[in-house]
Design a protein around this motif. Structure first.
Motif, PDB file in Angstrom:
ATOM      1  N   CYS A  11      34.920  27.791  36.596  1.00  0.00           N
ATOM      2  CA  CYS A  11      36.315  28.554  35.761  1.00  0.00           C
ATOM      3  C   CYS A  11      36.022  28.745  34.402  1.00  0.00           C
ATOM      4  O   CYS A  11      35.574  29.827  33.855  1.00  0.00           O
ATOM      5  CB  CYS A  11      37.458  27.594  36.014  1.00  0.00           C
ATOM      6  N   MET A  42      38.766  34.849  33.405  1.00  0.00           N
ATOM      7  CA  MET A  42      37.664  34.774  34.221  1.00  0.00           C
ATOM      8  C   MET A  42      36.673  36.028  34.238  1.00  0.00           C
ATOM      9  O   MET A  42      35.498  35.818  34.757  1.00  0.00           O
ATOM     10  CB  MET A  42      37.880  34.359  36.043  1.00  0.00           C
ATOM     11  N   ARG A  82      41.945  37.395  42.012  1.00  0.00           N
ATOM     12  CA  ARG A  82      43.252  36.713  42.424  1.00  0.00           C
ATOM     13  C   ARG A  82      44.307  38.036  42.552  1.00  0.00           C
ATOM     14  O   ARG A  82      44.127  38.947  42.039  1.00  0.00           O
ATOM     15  CB  ARG A  82      43.721  35.672  41.691  1.00  0.00           C
ATOM     16  N   GLY A 119      43.008  28.130  33.675  1.00  0.00           N
ATOM     17  CA  GLY A 119      43.632  28.302  35.249  1.00  0.00           C
ATOM     18  C   GLY A 119      44.580  27.556  35.709  1.00  0.00           C
ATOM     19  O   GLY A 119      45.649  27.710  35.916  1.00  0.00           O
ATOM     20  N   HIS A 153      44.493  30.454  44.801  1.00  0.00           N
ATOM     21  CA  HIS A 153      42.948  30.269  45.049  1.00  0.00           C
ATOM     22  C   HIS A 153      42.760  30.089  46.645  1.00  0.00           C
ATOM     23  O   HIS A 153      42.942  31.214  47.260  1.00  0.00           O
ATOM     24  CB  HIS A 153      42.589  28.535  44.667  1.00  0.00           C
TER      25      HIS A 153
HETATM   26 MO   LIG Z   1      40.233  28.595  37.460  1.00  0.00          MO
END
Ligand SMILES: [Mo]
Ligand SMILES: Nc1nc2c(c(=O)[nH]1)N[C@H]1C(S)=C(S)[C@@H](COP(=O)(O)OP(=O)(O)OC[C@H]3O[C@@H](n4cnc5c(=O)[nH]c(N)nc54)[C@H](O)[C@@H]3O)O[C@H]1N2
Ligand SMILES: Nc1nc2c(c(=O)[nH]1)N[C@H]1C(S)=C(S)[C@@H](COP(=O)(O)OP(=O)(O)OC[C@H]3O[C@@H](n4cnc5c(=O)[nH]c(N)nc54)[C@H](O)[C@@H]3O)O[C@H]1N2
Ligand code: SF4
Length: 690
Positions: A132, A293, A581, A330, A587
């Motif tokens: 991440c 990200m 995402r 995140g 996730h």
């Molecule tokens: Mo993350």
């Protein structure tokens, strides 16, 4: 009817919104706004709204499970602890590895870190921050001496120009997106750069679409244009940065390689857009840079992060309101898991394990009669997986708390092979995830609604979770499980905690940046930002106001050359695949896919394809197709949309039935060891009817 409201912190993203859990007859049945938090002022996004729905699902884990002849059987806690203790004792410390969890509290991460280093005496502890913001921690530390988001969330609303690159803020940090809209309302311009015309892009005043992996070139191009026009902040550069490094940076960004024409060739952003962006940034009184990200998940992730710092120092946007390098963290508690030392190189508060004084400080404070792990750096998550796959027998057992690598790791076929080669795997989770299914022992943990504790948001704000209901069945608090296991292994004295608060007191004692915090001080709507060194210190919403955290106090520039991703398109795999995402899911979907409202909105995955590419391939919208990379293939519905750039495709990674990570590339940034989730080469095919 017994109805009460329990104020808590949202368990999803690092924004750290507060909300109320509505509790009826002892069970959480809904959420309601909590208006007094300065972070979200009573507003939440869909995940916050439905954050109650997974809590009392029938398939929550309620009893320890032990695998016998390939089947899980229910066991007592004592049976589970005895088995784990005897197995762990049979291995050498270097054969054991631990994954901690950014989903759990600071207290739980701290206790697992202490368990790893003190009980197991292994150096191998890490968590999903590796996948991440590992690049952020390394890149910002190199530039500023400290690797955290520099400004606060509220501060973004005061910016005169907001530059978002590699973050789909409106979907992934919606309540930070709200601050961006406030800045816009106050007259700020919004510049957005992303391969996809996302929900965030749709609010931009200038949208620059570009091909994944071009970031360093774009930053160099922008800085070159800014310096050529004299828009750099000369005073800031002279007083607050290392001038030798600035001269070197100038040479690189002014070289022909980064002329706007060349940058346009690499990135496919038109020259006039680059010029406009440079001018808006160069002339704004303050500009805030937001990233996530899209910047970090590359083999050049650290270079990308250093580039964000380069740009913001050239513009003098550090240590001022409305400026900053805002790395949006995140997971709800990924900042805290890092602060707690759930990393292979540091104890709490980034005190280095290889530093003799720090090692002695923790060894003395903890008082393990037989000492703690060696003062040596351990393996990162991604390295653990590679070692398992490539050096059979080096690592033998693993303890995973609150992570689901069987869906979140890159190149899942490789990860599965690695995890299956373990002799012994323990998974502590709230559901029987894809990873838990591979375990020898599964331990039922409690979720955020069932515990007290603290979590640290992206803006370093340390906020509380408060118990709203009892755990289901025999599930236990994560820190209780670890402490009881430690006691079984002979270390009861080192884990004497009666409450999360007891643990926090120990954390504050050992961690300079948390030293002035306690539950009484945190138990108010605004909580506290670290660093907070003394009990009368107000906390620190903005970092680097006076000087950098480097001992010499000066920011460091890093001249960088652009490098393409590890795998680029070719005749066989002609498209770039990027992954990420959507707003509705979290996730690996373990929580959001168990939430009816969220699963109903988006029941399964998809692959985004530009209409021109789809037409050339004869692929229609919603058609099931096959996506193939050198590592694997999945069947997935096509989403034909002009929002994705021609030549590029996008998949969310939430869905096991069309798992993006069967396709992704396990190539790592050499420094941060983060995988290149954001770019690999892919081909798609129509599914032939049988
Ligand atoms: Mo993350
Ligand atoms: N709804 C929801 N919110 C979340 C999460 C979630 O799972 N669901 N997860 C949380 C976590 S842990 C994290 S880390 C954050 C992540 O938050 P983000 O980073 O905002 O999310 P991503 O979708 O991974 O990627 C962001 C963007 O990067 C773009 N991108 C792709 N390739 C490149 C590239 O080469 N360069 C640049 N500059 N951009 C590129 C993608 O098109 C995408 O729009 O979100 C947090 N918030
Ligand atoms: N292709 C692709 N892959 C990616 C990414 C990407 O952009 N693209 N992003 C990466 C990033 S940024 C991240 S952060 C990772 C996330 O990767 P993971 O951390 O593996 O993903 P999660 O689904 O958040 O897993 C958290 C687990 O914790 C459990 N859990 C929740 N609360 C608790 C609790 O209180 N106690 C315990 N014991 N367990 C709990 C959940 O059920 C779940 O199984 O994924 C990475 N993978
Ligand atoms: S923005 Fe993040 S913290 Fe706020 S409600 Fe949504 S998921 Fe929760």
């Amino acid at each position: 009817m017994d109805l009460k409201y329990v104020q808590t912190t949202c368990p999803y993203c690092g924004t750290g919104c507060s909300l109320n859990l509505v509790v009826k007859d002892g069970k959480v049945v809904g959420t309601a706004p909590y208006h007094r938090s300065p972070v979200n002022e009573g507003k939440v996004c869909p995940k916050g709204t439905y954050a109650h729905e997974f809590i009392n699902r029938e398939d929550r884990l309620t009893k320890p499970l032990i695998k016998k002849d390939g089947q899980f059987v229910e066991a007592t806690w004592d049976e589970a602890y005895d088995l784990i203790a005897s197995k762990f004792k049979s291995y050498k410390p270097s054969e054991l590895a631990v994954l901690s969890s950014a989903r759990t509290s600071n207290e739980e991460n701290y206790v697992l870190m202490k368990f790893a280093r003190g009980v197991l005496k292994t150096t191998h502890i890490d968590h999903c921050a590796r996948l991440c913001h590992a690049s952020t921690v390394a890149g910002l530390a190199a530039a500023f001496g400290s690797g955290a988001m520099t400004n606060s969330i509220g501060d973004i609303a005061e910016s005169k120009c907001v530059f978002i690159i590699g973050s789909n803020t409106f979907e992934q940090h919606p309540l930070i997106g709200r601050r961006v809209m406030q800045a816009k309302k106050n007259g700020a311009k919004l510049i957005y750069a992303d391969p996809r015309f996302t929900a965030t892009g749709k609010q931009a005043d200038l949208y620059m679409q570009f091909v994944s992996g071009a970031d360093v070139a774009i930053f160099n191009g922008l800085m070159g244009e800014i310096i050529r026009n004299g828009w750099e902040d000369k005073e800031f550069i002279a007083k607050r940065t290392n001038l030798e490094t600035y001269e070197a940076l100038k040479k690189t960004v002014l070289s022909d390689a980064y002329s706007l024409e060349n940058v346009s060739k690499i990135s496919r952003i038109p020259v006039d857009q680059l010029k406009t962006a440079a001018e808006w940034l160069g002339k704004a009184e303050s500009s805030a840079l937001l990233y996530s990200m899209g910047i970090t998940q590359h083999t050049v992730g650290v270079d990308n992060v250093k580039s964000t710092a380069n740009l913001q120092m050239v513009l003098g946007n550090i240590g001022i309101r409305g400026g900053g390098v805002n790395a949006l963290r995140g997971q709800n508690n990924v900042q805290g898991a890092c602060d707690m030392g759930a990393l292979p190189v540091v104890f709490t508060g980034y005190q280095k394990v290889i530093d003799e004084a720090a090692h002695k400080k923790f060894a003395d404070a903890w008082g393990f009669p037989d000492g703690i792990c060696e003062p040596k750096n351990g393996y990162e998550v991604t390295v653990m997986i590679n070692v398992l796959a490539d050096n059979p027998g080096e690592l033998k057992a693993m303890y995973i708390m609150g992570e689901n690598p069987m869906l979140s790791d890159p190149d899942l076929n490789h990860a599965e092979h690695a995890l299956k080669s373990l002799e012994f795997l323990v998974v502590q989770d709230i559901f029987l995830t894809e990873t838990a299914q591979l375990a020898d022992v599964v331990l039922p943990a409690t979720c955020y609604a069932e515990k007290d504790g603290t979590q640290t948001s992206t803006e370093r704000r340390v906020q509380m979770w408060r118990t709203a209901q009892a755990p289901p069945g025999e599930a236990k608090l994560d820190w209780v499980i670890i402490s009881e296991l430690a006691a079984k292994m002979g270390y009861a004295a080192q884990f004497p905690y009666q409450s999360a608060e007891d643990i926090f007191t120990e954390i504050a004692e050992l961690t300079p940046s948390y030293h002035g915090m306690n539950y009484e001080r945190l138990n108010k709507p605004e909580a506290l930002h670290w660093p907070c060194p003394t009990t009368d210190h107000p906390g620190t919403p903005i970092l680097h106001c006076e000087k950098r955290a480097h001992p010499h106090g000066l920011g460091i520039f890093h001249p960088l050359e652009w490098k393409p991703p590890a795998e680029v398109p070719d005749a066989e795999y002609p498209f770039v695949l990027t992954t990420g995402r959507c707003i509705w899911h979290w996730h690996t979907g373990s929580m959001t896919r168990r939430s009816e409202a969220l699963a109903n909105e988006v029941p399964t995955g998809w692959i985004e394809i530009n209409p021109e590419d789809a037409a050339a391939l004869g692929i229609k919208d919603k058609e099931m197709i096959k996506a193939i990379t050198r590592r694997g293939e999945v069947e997935v519905p096509a989403r034909v949309t002009p929002d994705i750039m021609k030549g590029e495709m996008f998949m969310p990674f939430h869905f096991a039935e069309c798992a993006a990570n069967k396709l992704t590339n396990n190539a790592l940034d050499p420094g941060a060891k983060i995988p290149e989730f954001k770019a690999c080469a892919v081909k798609v095919e129509k599914i032939q009817e049988a």
